[in-house]
Design an enzyme around this catalytic site. Structure first.
Site, PDB file in Angstrom:
ATOM      1  N   GLY A  30      37.092 -31.424  -2.711  1.00 54.13           N
ATOM      2  CA  GLY A  30      37.713 -31.131  -1.384  1.00 54.13           C
ATOM      3  C   GLY A  30      37.363 -31.820  -0.487  1.00 54.13           C
ATOM      4  CB  VAL A  32      38.184 -27.012  -7.894  1.00 57.12           C
ATOM      5  CG1 VAL A  32      37.978 -28.262  -7.399  1.00 57.12           C
ATOM      6  CG2 VAL A  32      38.475 -26.055  -7.227  1.00 57.12           C
ATOM      7  CE1 TYR A  48      35.620 -18.979   2.361  1.00 59.38           C
ATOM      8  CE2 TYR A  48      34.067 -17.843   3.765  1.00 59.38           C
ATOM      9  CZ  TYR A  48      34.577 -18.895   3.301  1.00 59.38           C
ATOM     10  OH  TYR A  48      33.793 -20.240   3.589  1.00 59.38           O
ATOM     11  CB  ALA A  60      32.656 -11.110  -2.789  1.00 56.83           C
ATOM     12  CB  ILE A 109      31.582 -26.392  10.820  1.00 62.93           C
ATOM     13  CG1 ILE A 109      29.908 -26.042  10.115  1.00 62.93           C
ATOM     14  CG2 ILE A 109      31.664 -28.068  10.417  1.00 62.93           C
ATOM     15  CD1 ILE A 109      28.817 -26.761  11.034  1.00 62.93           C
TER      16      ILE A 109
END
Length: 257
Positions: free
Chosen positions: A19, A70, A161, A163, A194
């Site tokens: 990423g 990925v 998300y 989980a 962030i």
């Protein structure tokens, strides 16, 4: 930390960051390079990965780019082999690749569920399993996973998300115990608040409040940046953190304690 500064004398270790083409991943790549590490920038956005690697090179650092999904084990293995051919054995892995999703639980389709699990959990599995043999052989290694504060406190409308990221925390702890005796530390950073391109997209889609509202909910009174996450990654990858493993290092301005 100023990722654009000239590289410092560093350990010259080999770092793989997934990423790495934008957001926190880009900041992590730039910070490691600025401290003398050799950085492999992996991202499904191959052009973006090239841009980040070229920028590092322009500032005197050392980086290569690998267009990598990925969720595709073959693509991960190909990228890891490219890194080994160019730089040598992988010593540090930071799994920053991620995908967010929003939907009421009853409206999450099996396809959406599987996609978030595939990127956020299976992607970590593929990358760690592909890279960790180098660390085992060397008797030294660092793995830093990027999870989420959503896994710590729960986030309605993001159960898929949450989980996936919660499973990353559990995976991190299991890996830490399994590989501690091999000289490998495994820790996780669950960011919160962030300012990233992904969070801005979520704001534009109406899923998150704007930055001023978010900042008021953070005890330190402001959002964090990718540089804050990068600083934590640098520490966890350092020799100074050799006695730290299996830990959850929250970088969140005090919003989760």
């Amino acid at each position: 930390m100023n990722p654009s500064a000239a590289p410092d004398a560093g350990p010259d270790r080999v770092v793989v960051v997934t990423g790495g083409a934008s957001g926190m991943g880009q900041s992590i790549c730039e910070a490691f390079a600025a401290h003398g590490y050799r950085v492999a920038v992996l991202d499904i956005d191959g052009a973006g990965a090239e841009r980040v690697a070229d920028g590092i090179g322009a500032r005197g650092g050392t980086a290569i780019a690998c267009a990598t999904d990925v969720t595709d084990r073959g693509a991960v293995d190909e990228a890891v082999n490219k890194v080994r051919a160019e730089f040598g054995a992988i010593e540090i892995l930071v799994t920053s690749a991620g995908l967010v999703g929003f939907a009421p639980f009853t409206e999450i389709s099996p396809q959406a569920w599987n996609r978030l699990i595939d990127v956020n959990l299976n992607g970590v599995f593929h990358c760690v399993q592909a890279a960790i043999p180098d660390m085992i052989a060397a008797g030294w290694g660092r793995v830093v996973t990027i999870s989420s504060s959503s896994a710590q406190r729960g986030s309605p409308g993001m159960v898929h998300y949450t989980a996936a990221k919660g499973a990353v925390v559990a995976m991190t702890k299991g890996l830490a115990r399994e590989y501690a005796a091999a000289g490998i530390t495994v820790n996780t950073i669950p960011p919160s608040g962030i300012d990233t391109p992904m969070s801005r997209r979520s704001q534009a889609e109406g899923h998150l409040p704007d930055n001023s509202v978010m900042a008021r909910a953070i005890p330190v009174g402001h959002l964090g940046t990718g540089a804050d996450i990068a600083a934590a990654c640098l520490f966890l990858a350092s020799e100074d953190a050799g006695y730290i493993t299996g830990q959850v290092l929250g970088v969140n301005g005090g919003s989760v304690i």
